[in-house]
Design a protein around this motif. Structure first.
Motif, PDB file in Angstrom:
ATOM      1  N   LEU A 316       0.836  -1.199   0.000  1.00 28.44           N
ATOM      2  CA  LEU A 316       0.000   0.000   0.000  1.00 28.44           C
ATOM      3  C   LEU A 316       0.875   1.256   0.000  1.00 28.44           C
ATOM      4  CD1 LEU A 316      -3.176   0.727   1.849  1.00 28.44           C
ATOM      5  CD2 LEU A 316      -1.231   2.045   2.625  1.00 28.44           C
ATOM      6  N   ILE A 317       0.517   2.242  -0.817  1.00 28.03           N
ATOM      7  CA  ILE A 317       1.253   3.507  -0.799  1.00 28.03           C
ATOM      8  C   ILE A 317       0.263   4.663  -0.776  1.00 28.03           C
ATOM      9  CG2 ILE A 317       3.299   2.683  -2.011  1.00 28.03           C
ATOM     10  CD1 ILE A 317       2.041   4.016  -4.522  1.00 28.03           C
ATOM     11  N   GLU A 318       0.781   5.801  -0.333  1.00 27.96           N
ATOM     12  CA  GLU A 318      -0.091   6.977  -0.341  1.00 27.96           C
ATOM     13  C   GLU A 318       0.078   7.722  -1.668  1.00 27.96           C
ATOM     14  OE1 GLU A 318       0.252   9.681   2.926  1.00 27.96           O
ATOM     15  OE2 GLU A 318      -1.417  10.872   2.154  1.00 27.96           O
ATOM     16  N   VAL A 319      -1.040   8.210  -2.222  1.00 31.62           N
ATOM     17  CA  VAL A 319      -0.948   8.922  -3.503  1.00 31.62           C
ATOM     18  C   VAL A 319      -1.533  10.324  -3.423  1.00 31.62           C
ATOM     19  CG1 VAL A 319      -0.889   6.901  -4.974  1.00 31.62           C
ATOM     20  CG2 VAL A 319      -3.083   7.786  -4.229  1.00 31.62           C
ATOM     21  N   SER A 320      -1.815  10.784  -2.197  1.00 31.24           N
ATOM     22  CA  SER A 320      -2.424  12.120  -2.065  1.00 31.24           C
ATOM     23  C   SER A 320      -1.589  13.189  -2.755  1.00 31.24           C
ATOM     24  CB  SER A 320      -2.568  12.490  -0.593  1.00 31.24           C
ATOM     25  OG  SER A 320      -3.146  11.445   0.129  1.00 31.24           O
ATOM     26  N   HIS A 321      -0.245  13.040  -2.652  1.00 28.32           N
ATOM     27  CA  HIS A 321       0.613  14.102  -3.182  1.00 28.32           C
ATOM     28  C   HIS A 321       0.470  14.240  -4.691  1.00 28.32           C
ATOM     29  CE1 HIS A 321       2.873  10.335  -3.347  1.00 28.32           C
ATOM     30  NE2 HIS A 321       3.439  10.837  -4.423  1.00 28.32           N
ATOM     31  N   ILE A 322       0.132  13.147  -5.343  1.00 27.65           N
ATOM     32  CA  ILE A 322      -0.044  13.236  -6.798  1.00 27.65           C
ATOM     33  C   ILE A 322      -1.219  14.132  -7.125  1.00 27.65           C
ATOM     34  CG2 ILE A 322      -0.585  11.909  -8.869  1.00 27.65           C
ATOM     35  CD1 ILE A 322       0.947   9.631  -7.687  1.00 27.65           C
ATOM     36  N   PHE A 323      -2.269  13.999  -6.312  1.00 29.05           N
ATOM     37  CA  PHE A 323      -3.429  14.858  -6.552  1.00 29.05           C
ATOM     38  C   PHE A 323      -3.149  16.300  -6.169  1.00 29.05           C
ATOM     39  CE2 PHE A 323      -5.449  10.765  -6.618  1.00 29.05           C
ATOM     40  CZ  PHE A 323      -6.356  10.916  -7.641  1.00 29.05           C
TER      41      PHE A 323
END
Lengths: 444, 315
Positions: A316-323
């Protein structure tokens, strides 16, 4: 001429410009003012009254150019050097006479009448072009015309043969004319209506089976839905803003006025914008739907306070920063290809994902957070780690599980839905845009 | 009556009138303004920042010789700041001064109910037009002989305020609960501007004519520079406009708009530049580019851009 304007407005509506009745009336007024003389003035004026955003202006320009490009009427008159008097005046059909006289206005009127009678406006698909052409010709009296031509040929009177020949030619021209009219009609009204038909269909089609060529439409539809949801919910939130009378503050404030309560102060209720944590399975079976779900969610920025998003497959990874760094559409595109992300895309492991999430990010879940998990729950027979999911549930305000599979399949094979399901507040099937819209409506 | 003003009787007249007050407008703008006058409708003006949206309203007021009433919108703007407010101070002062009078009225009465009845006969006095403080919207409606009302950056205000504007925009009247409905003496010409930071409601759009002002084309921009910065050499003017037009095709954060072009032209005039060259441009880039990143992007292709502008300027 009002009818022309009416038709034009219908064409605009079909193309996606929402022209209301009052705007149509405005358009009619502007028409009275500027008239049809100058094309560019007409265009500007109608645009001012009907198209109300930069995007609508573009559509408008396109529609205007197509609508007001009249092809010259074909010349129906047969060769003039034929001596009509010589031919016996049998009972010729009206259409034959019109053609013989070369009465263009009459022919066009007759055709317009036939267009109305055959309800050309019902045409939806390009395969219907030929049948409609034939029906219009039939209504105009093609059969009688053919009969007349045959009779003339058989009559054998001097000149009759030439006349039949000329009529045959006119008939060809008439056919072409009607056909091109139908063609234009199709281009103008039907080509654009397609969007509304497609829209209805795409809302209910399974997201995992949407074809690449329809993505553009999907985006438009999502935008529309988002706008509607935003409108509905931002209003609801705001109406709660003013609370009860704040008596203490009112008294304090009004001391300056020596007692009389002039200035009344209301308690302000804090706007409660939901914060959302999304955990998405991005294995192949669910990826398309995740794409639209995230698109939806992130477009709702007017109503949703904070979103953190995570994707998982093997890990699992976080992708908030991409948004945060890219526009929503771009970000969703990046997620689809998975470029530059530290994620393994082979076998989905829900247990591992919950382990990762609980280990690193569980602090982002508070009692105000709605946690949404999007996945089919197919765990490849790994350890499901249900205890961790229960912990996440306890910490959150709500735990929602969205599953793109239809309910009968839950729990079959390696699906762990039967075990995960009871731990969630809401478990829903979610496979079409309509589902998505309804679910997000519920979250807010 | 203003409508009889011959300046607005035709599209050409409007264009000329604008020119007289140093506002060069495209046919697009003139036509929309003409329609707005004739149909008595507000105009919603959209477009990128700095293309002259606000100026359009100002200049309209100038050539019609009407007062311009401006309402700058911001988040939290409400009717007490935009429409009217009671003059609380005056009300208080008057109640203090008139205390004796009030006492007289009350004293004659025998009981509480009668006293209140007696007061009720007068209570509207303190909520009469004399105590009303008109804010921009109300004063625009009350202006005899008409006015130009500019509601600037409507997109910055809240949804509620937008809804509240609807009555004014369609009927040119407003309802004040204590007084009643106030109708416009003569309808003001209303301009609303928006930078599109948010989508405006359909209801609002429906009541307005819509005008989108894009970045000007080269010819128009040259005309504008010619009027605004009269001393500039023709050749430099051509080069400058061509340069700016090219910048607008680049992928940068904030595209320079007309106001920036004008600023740049003035700067070049001050520097006595005779023609563009890489050196001059580099030193004055910050006049029309407002972000560090943008400046970096342009600096990279400065030479080509300048050469191109020179070539086009000569052609």
């Amino acid at each position: 001429m009002e009818r022309v304007l009416g038709d034009f407005i219908i064409a605009l509506r079909n193309a996606g410009i929402r022209a209301s009745v009052s705007e149509s009336i405005d358009a009619a007024h502007t028409l009275d003012l500027v008239g049809y003389e100058d094309r560019s003035t007409l265009k500007i004026s109608l645009a001012a009254a009907l198209a109300k955003s930069a995007r609508e202006k573009e559509i408008f320009n396109d529609c205007f150019d197509r609508f007001f490009s009249f092809t010259d009427c074909a010349d129906f008159a047969p060769d003039k050097n034929i001596d009509y008097e010589a031919v016996s005046e049998q009972s010729l059909s009206p259409l034959t006479i019109l053609l013989l006289d070369g009465d263009q206005a009459g022919i066009i009127t007759s055709m317009m009448q036939a267009v109305q009678d055959t309800q050309l406006s019902n045409m939806q698909f390009f395969t219907q072009k030929n049948p409609y052409t034939r029906r219009i010709l039939l209504y105009m009296g093609m059969e009688e015309l053919d009969r007349d031509i045959r009779q003339l040929e058989q009559a054998g009177a001097p000149g009759a043969l030439q006349q039949a020949e000329a009529l045959r030619e006119s008939r060809g021209r008439l056919f072409d004319y009607v056909r091109s009219h139908v063609e234009r009609y199709y281009n103008l009204f039907t080509e654009t209506t397609r969007f509304s038909i497609i829209e209805q269909r795409l809302k209910d089609v399974k997201l995992s089976t949407v074809e690449e060529r329809d993505f553009f439409y999907m985006l438009l539809i999502v935008k529309k839905m988002v706008k509607r949801l935003n409108d509905v919910h931002s209003r609801r939130k705001k109406s709660f803003r003013r609370g009860q009378l704040d008596f203490k503050k009112t008294l304090r404030k009004n001391i300056t006025y020596q007692g009389p309560l002039f200035d009344i102060i209301w308690k302000k209720r804090k706007i409660d914008r939901p914060s959302v944590v999304v955990i998405c399975d991005v294995s192949r079976s669910v990826r398309t739907i995740v794409r639209f779900f995230l698109l939806f969610l992130y477009s709702m920025n007017e109503v949703i306070g904070k979103i953190r998003s995570f994707i998982f497959c093997n890990n699992l990874i976080e992708v908030s920063h991409i948004f945060d760094n890219y526009s929503v559409e771009k970000a969703v595109e990046i997620l689809r290809t998975g470029q530059g992300l530290d994620i393994g895309l082979s076998r989905t492991n829900y247990g591992e994902a919950f382990l990762n999430f609980h280990g690193q990010y569980v602090r982002s879940v508070t009692n105000k957070t709605t946690v949404i998990i999007l996945g089919d729950g197919r765990n490849n027979y790994f350890d499901p780690e249900t205890a961790l999911l229960r912990k996440i549930h306890e910490k959150s305000k709500r735990l929602i599980w969205l599953n793109p599979e239809s309910i009968p399949f839950w729990g079959s094979g390696d699906s762990e839905m039967k075990r995960y399901g009871p731990l969630c507040d809401i478990v829903r099937e979610c496979s079409t845009l309509r589902h998505l819209e309804r679910i997000i409506d519920d979250i807010l | 009556m203003v409508l009889s003003n011959k300046n607005i009787m035709s599209i050409e007249n409007i264009q000329n009138a604008f020119r007289r007050v140093e506002y060069i407008c495209s046919k697009h703008i003139a036509t929309t303004v003409y329609l707005a006058f004739q149909l008595n409708k507000p105009i919603l003006v959209e477009g990128p920042a700095g293309v002259g949206k606000t100026d359009l309203a100002k200049k309209t007021a100038a050539f019609l010789d009407l007062p311009l009433i401006r309402l700058q919108c911001y988040e939290g703007l409400d009717e007490s700041k935009s429409l009217y407010e009671w003059k609380y101070g005056k009300q208080l002062l008057y109640t203090q001064i008139l205390r004796d009078k009030l006492n007289d009225i009350v004293r004659e009465k025998n009981n509480l109910a009668e006293s209140i009845d007696a007061l009720h006969r007068y209570d509207d006095i303190f909520f009469s037009p004399q105590f009303l403080e008109p804010r921009p919207l109300l004063s625009a409606l009350q202006h005899r002989g008409g006015s130009v009302l500019l509601i600037d950056e409507i997109d910055k205000s809240d949804d509620e305020f937008e809804a509240f504007l609807l009555e004014i925009l369609s009927d040119f009247q407003i309802s004040i609960p204590e007084i009643g409905t106030i109708k416009a003496e003569s309808a003001p010409f209303v301009f609303l501007t928006s930078n599109n930071t948010r989508e405006l409601s359909d209801a609002l759009k429906r009541r307005c004519l819509h005008l989108f002002i894009p970045f000007p084309e080269a010819q128009l921009e040259r005309d504008i520079i010619n009027i605004k910065v009269p001393g500039l050499e023709d050749s430099l003017r051509f080069q400058l406009v061509s340069f700016i037009q090219h910048i607008r095709t680049l992928d940068i954060k904030k595209l320079p708009s007309i106001s920036e072009t004008i600023d740049w032209a003035r700067v070049l005039l001050l520097l006595h530049a005779e023609s563009l060259n890489a050196e001059v441009v580099r030193n004055t880039l910050n006049v029309f580019l407002k972000f560090e990143d943008d400046i970096a992007v342009v600096k990279d292709c400065l030479y080509e851009l300048t050469q191109h502008a020179l070539k086009e300027g000569h052609a």
